[in-house]
Design a protein around this motif. Structure first.
Motif, PDB file in Angstrom:
ATOM      1  N   MET B  67       0.829  -1.208   0.000  1.00 22.23           N
ATOM      2  CA  MET B  67       0.000   0.000   0.000  1.00 22.23           C
ATOM      3  C   MET B  67       0.861   1.255   0.000  1.00 22.23           C
ATOM      4  SD  MET B  67      -3.036  -1.018  -0.226  1.00 22.23           S
ATOM      5  CE  MET B  67      -3.929   0.506  -0.012  1.00 22.23           C
ATOM      6  N   LEU B  70       2.052   2.066  -3.335  1.00 22.94           N
ATOM      7  CA  LEU B  70       0.983   2.649  -4.173  1.00 22.94           C
ATOM      8  C   LEU B  70       0.638   4.073  -3.753  1.00 22.94           C
ATOM      9  CD1 LEU B  70      -1.363  -0.434  -4.406  1.00 22.94           C
ATOM     10  CD2 LEU B  70      -0.198   0.657  -6.307  1.00 22.94           C
ATOM     11  N   PHE B  86      -6.055   2.327   5.427  1.00 25.71           N
ATOM     12  CA  PHE B  86      -5.653   2.902   4.136  1.00 25.71           C
ATOM     13  C   PHE B  86      -6.810   3.701   3.571  1.00 25.71           C
ATOM     14  CE2 PHE B  86      -3.953  -1.345   4.619  1.00 25.71           C
ATOM     15  CZ  PHE B  86      -2.600  -1.093   4.632  1.00 25.71           C
ATOM     16  N   HIS B  88      -8.128   4.710   0.166  1.00 23.95           N
ATOM     17  CA  HIS B  88      -7.895   4.353  -1.240  1.00 23.95           C
ATOM     18  C   HIS B  88      -8.945   5.028  -2.110  1.00 23.95           C
ATOM     19  CE1 HIS B  88      -7.723   1.515  -4.750  1.00 23.95           C
ATOM     20  NE2 HIS B  88      -6.474   1.845  -4.591  1.00 23.95           N
TER      21      HIS B  88
END
Lengths: 136, 274
Positions: B67, B70, B86, B88
């Motif tokens: 993660m 990314l 997270f 996202h």
């Protein structure tokens, strides 16, 4: 795990489009209550492919619905979206929203296949839908 | 009707708004997925995977590293060990390592937040009995028993458990919706006698009233290895459904069967599984 990173299908979008659609009754179909209390929807509906090839244009068809189906049919006046129907059905019959969604959507799909209702997609709700019916 | 509801499944539980319902369920107590949805928002998913503690810790580190690569916004969850959140974009994801399980909980932006879910999320993977609570069902099942079948049809939900592939013991629990329409003016006992094949097939069975429900028991036959069957039914007025628990167990498990049926009928499942 973390499968969200690889993207998802557009099933959710299709579901949302379906819930936003507005079901409208076919004006040629009428609801009849028989002497023994059974509910019948009866009307001129479009023929299937084979029947049209044989030269037919439309046919008088009828089928029986139960009280739950009747509730859905009566509310297809062009003023409620499928989502509003689902919420109303859930409240009226004290079932959870998932059960109401599956029951209402599958019943509406069955009505649509028989050309008893049509779906209006992508426009605002008709304010005068119910009023127009009263005048006729 | 309250605007929150508790779901319990395979040793964990969480609280969700009343509009959210279970839409997908598969897997067993070792690994699986359940997803919830309401009419407007995409799924809120809980995935879990069991394994050795060291292996799961390694896996969690790898996923957190992925993660970060990314460039997602990664934060450690305050107040919980081995928990990462997270952001996202249109979804939030939480990775949570508790004992021998790794959980991934993800939800859509605009729905229940990660903090709300984590505040109610409880893990009871070491309990002797797991609580299963969904669609009006609220049953305790031995933690080691495997979930064999899940059926979540509109109007009828059913979960079936078995201790092992070769075992003759079975436990099923489920619910039927629209109890007011199903029962009409009839009592649970009269309705079950008329409609349920198990009851109709055993006219010599014994009925008892217990707690908020009724209990039907069929004694085992004369042959060695025959099993005793018992069915507990009660009407959940809040969810307008009939909830049932059916045990089919050999004589050796009669104490366990009585305990599970008693917990089910007396509404004490919450204390047993959590």
């Amino acid at each position: 795990m973390l499968q969200w990173l690889s993207g998802r299908s557009n099933n959710e979008q299709q579901r949302q489009d379906m819930l936003r659609a507005i079901p409208v009754q076919n004006p040629r179909v009428e609801r009849t209550v028989l002497a023994d209390g059974r509910l019948i929807l009866r009307g001129q509906t479009r023929l299937n492919g084979w029947q049209r090839l044989m030269g037919g244009r439309s046919a008088l068809r009828q089928f029986e619905i139960d009280t739950l189906g009747d509730w859905v049919w009566r509310h297809c006046q062009g003023d409620l979206t499928v989502e509003e129907l689902v919420r109303g059905f859930g409240l009226e019959h004290a079932v959870n929203l998932r059960e109401a969604e599956i029951a209402v959507v599958s019943f509406l799909n069955m009505l649509a296949k028989r050309n008893v209702v049509a779906f209006v997609v992508g426009r605002r709700k008709s304010v005068g839908g119910r009023r127009r019916r009263k005048r006729s | 009707m309250t605007n929150r509801q508790v779901f319990a499944w395979a040793g964990f539980s969480l609280e969700l708004p009343a509009d959210w319902n279970l839409s997908v369920a598969h897997g067993d107590t070792d690994a699986g997925t359940i997803a919830f949805a309401d009419l407007r928002l995409g799924p809120l998913e809980v995935r879990w995977q069991s394994g050795g503690q060291a292996g799961l810790a390694r896996r969690l580190r790898r996923l957190v590293g992925k993660m970060r690569r990314l460039r997602a916004k990664v934060t450690a969850v305050a107040g919980r060990e081995s928990a990462w959140e997270f952001d996202h974009g249109d979804r939030w994801i939480v990775l949570l390592h508790i004992a021998r399980r790794l959980y991934e909980i993800s939800g859509p932006a605009g729905g229940p937040t990660a903090a709300e879910i984590l505040a109610s999320f409880t893990d009871a993977q070491n309990a002797e009995l797991y609580r299963w609570r969904v669609y009006g069902i609220d049953a305790a099942v031995p933690a080691k028993w495997q979930l064999k079948k899940i059926s979540l049809l509109p109007g009828a939900s059913r979960l079936e458990f078995q201790p092992g592939w070769l075992s003759r013991s079975r436990l099923q629990t489920g619910s039927w919706s629209m109890a007011d329409r199903l029962l009409g003016d009839a009592s649970l006992e009269a309705w079950a006698t008329a409609k349920l094949p198990l009851v109709a097939a055993h006219p010599g069975g014994r009925w008892e009233s217990r707690g908020a429900g009724v209990f039907f028991c069929v004694a085992p036959g004369r042959w060695p290895g025959n099993t005793a069957q018992a069915l507990a039914l009660w009407r959940n007025r809040g969810n307008n459904c009939i909830v049932w628990l059916h045990t089919n167990m050999p004589r050796g498990r009669s104490v366990l069967a009585k305990r599970l049926l008693g917990l089910f009928l007396e509404g004490r499942v919450a204390g047993a599984g959590q």
